[in-house]
Design an enzyme around this catalytic site. Sequence first.
Site, PDB file in Angstrom:
ATOM      1  CE1 TYR A 145      -2.305   3.285   2.582  1.00 44.14           C
ATOM      2  CE2 TYR A 145      -3.559   2.680   0.632  1.00 44.14           C
ATOM      3  CZ  TYR A 145      -3.318   3.559   1.677  1.00 44.14           C
ATOM      4  OH  TYR A 145      -4.078   4.693   1.814  1.00 44.14           O
ATOM      5  CG  ASP A 240       5.938   3.813   0.427  1.00 46.31           C
ATOM      6  OD1 ASP A 240       4.728   3.654   0.150  1.00 46.31           O
ATOM      7  OD2 ASP A 240       6.329   4.513   1.386  1.00 46.31           O
ATOM      8  CE  LYS A 268       2.574   5.176   7.908  1.00 44.12           C
ATOM      9  NZ  LYS A 268       1.195   5.242   8.368  1.00 44.12           N
TER      10      LYS A 268
HETATM   11  P1  KE4 Z   1      -0.501   8.626   4.398  1.00 47.85           P
HETATM   12  O1  KE4 Z   1      -1.018   9.328   3.169  1.00 47.85           O
HETATM   13  O2  KE4 Z   1      -1.590   7.840   5.115  1.00 47.85           O
HETATM   14  O3  KE4 Z   1       0.261   9.553   5.331  1.00 47.85           O
HETATM   15  O4  KE4 Z   1       0.578   7.550   3.941  1.00 47.85           O
HETATM   16  C1  KE4 Z   1       0.223   6.608   2.979  1.00 47.85           C
HETATM   17  C2  KE4 Z   1       1.182   5.440   3.064  1.00 47.85           C
HETATM   18  C3  KE4 Z   1       2.188   5.330   2.132  1.00 47.85           C
HETATM   19  N1  KE4 Z   1       3.072   4.304   2.169  1.00 47.85           N
HETATM   20  C4  KE4 Z   1       2.995   3.357   3.139  1.00 47.85           C
HETATM   21  C5  KE4 Z   1       3.980   2.248   3.145  1.00 47.85           C
HETATM   22  C6  KE4 Z   1       1.982   3.428   4.117  1.00 47.85           C
HETATM   23  O5  KE4 Z   1       1.900   2.470   5.078  1.00 47.85           O
HETATM   24  C7  KE4 Z   1       1.063   4.489   4.093  1.00 47.85           C
HETATM   25  C8  KE4 Z   1      -0.060   4.606   5.099  1.00 47.85           C
HETATM   26  N2  KE4 Z   1      -0.115   3.601   6.108  1.00 47.85           N
HETATM   27  C9  KE4 Z   1      -1.415   3.335   6.693  1.00 47.85           C
HETATM   28  C10 KE4 Z   1      -1.258   2.201   7.708  1.00 47.85           C
HETATM   29  N3  KE4 Z   1      -1.018   0.953   7.125  1.00 47.85           N
HETATM   30  C11 KE4 Z   1      -2.008   4.558   7.319  1.00 47.85           C
HETATM   31  C12 KE4 Z   1      -3.231   4.312   8.163  1.00 47.85           C
HETATM   32  C13 KE4 Z   1      -4.479   4.861   7.537  1.00 47.85           C
HETATM   33  O6  KE4 Z   1      -4.645   4.715   6.307  1.00 47.85           O
HETATM   34  O7  KE4 Z   1      -5.295   5.435   8.299  1.00 47.85           O
END
Ligand code: KE4
Length: 430
Positions: A145, A240, A268
């Site tokens: 993801y 990523d 994060k």
């Molecule tokens: P954000 O746009 O949510 O800040 O990041 C997206 C993203 C990009 N790349 C990786 C590897 C990620 O894990 C994420 C977002 N992670 C999720 C948890 N698995 C965020 C939690 C959520 O969607 O509320």
Amino acid sequence: MNTPEQSQSLFARAQELIPGGVNSPVRAFGSVGGTPRFMQRADRQMIYDVDGNAYVDYIGSWGPMILGHNHPAVLRAVQQAIGNGLSFGAATQAEVEMASLVCSMVPSVEMVRMVNSGTEAVMSAVRAARGYTGRDRIIKFAGCYHGHCDAMLVKAGSGVMTSGVPDSAGVPAGCAMDTLTAAYNDLDSVRELFSENPGQVAAVILEPVAANMGVVEPKEGFLKGLRQLCDENGAVLIFDEVITGFRLSLTGAQGVYGVTPDLCTFGKIIGAGMPVGAYGGKREIMQTISPVGRVYQAGTLSGNPVAMAAGIAQLSHLRDTPEVYTQVNALGDYLRDGMRRVIEAHHAPCQVTGVGSLCCLFFTPEPVTDYESAKTADTARFARYFHFMLQHGQSLAPSQFEAIFLSCAHTRENLDEYLELLDRFFTQQP
Ligand code: KE4
């Protein structure tokens, strides 16, 4: 545990006003059922809901809280920054400090651009790779993801079709067709896509340790093989590291596995809980970004002074106290060893995976090496485990396909409590 009455009434109201009652889908407990707990306060490794219940927090805001909630250094920096104003929309010294910190900590990053989320970081890195190579196609991996930009909400087309098909409503087929999907840990699947799309692949993007299909480690040689395939085909390798960056080590997964990407994305931890994302890497690629180059990317709140203060404080603390990683990774080893002992004692059909401070308990007897094997997990049993733990003060990610995030604030006593409860769960629900 108090009954979650406040959470229930807040959730009912929220669902009238916000899609699903949440501002991010996973928070809605969709895959585990029940009422999401509305949290109101957190400190160190603890988090407290609106009904007065206390939990050991194994989500940590999905990764940012490697030092635990409300670390004094971060709190102080934010409080100080707020006094100077929340946002200027102008260049600031803090942005130079943050860029210098990231470039000094991650050797592959020669230049870096701040954005406001991991999604924005990935979207921008993919655009940079396309602008730099003049190519359109992207290879991603099933189960990884990368946030919710259109190009990443794509799954493998059926049968011989190598082009992607939308994995979400609202994603145009025209966009999806340029995203190809390979299988994690399967270099042949990548080789095949390169040979079917000669000279058309701009980039390969992956989570160097996958943590969105549960936690799945790269097999020996997988990352190195991708590096080689990208070099042979003139494609950009994008790591990523939104989850793994500054978590697995000061230099993320790329430092642990010794493979250098051309671009990498962060989120994060880099913001310590404030909305921050970043992408960076080779100077020649980053120089394609506006206003220097022809790849446009912008953001009103990018490099926001309060967010920079939080991120600088957290990254500086991690840089100046590298023993943090020894401590938090040792907690991960301790937890995984304990989990394995419990599932062995109960002959439970489970797998334990993870790297450093990322852990995962898969409810499947099968070894998990990719999305197909991850999907064999018994998600109904996971849901029972999740609620058993929640009822006993353990706040875990409400999905089998996420991770346990440990922090420096967690203690062995916390982990022993979790392990004792896991043992009780398997005793009561064999
Ligand atoms: P954000 O746009 O949510 O800040 O990041 C997206 C993203 C990009 N790349 C990786 C590897 C990620 O894990 C994420 C977002 N992670 C999720 C948890 N698995 C965020 C939690 C959520 O969607 O509320």
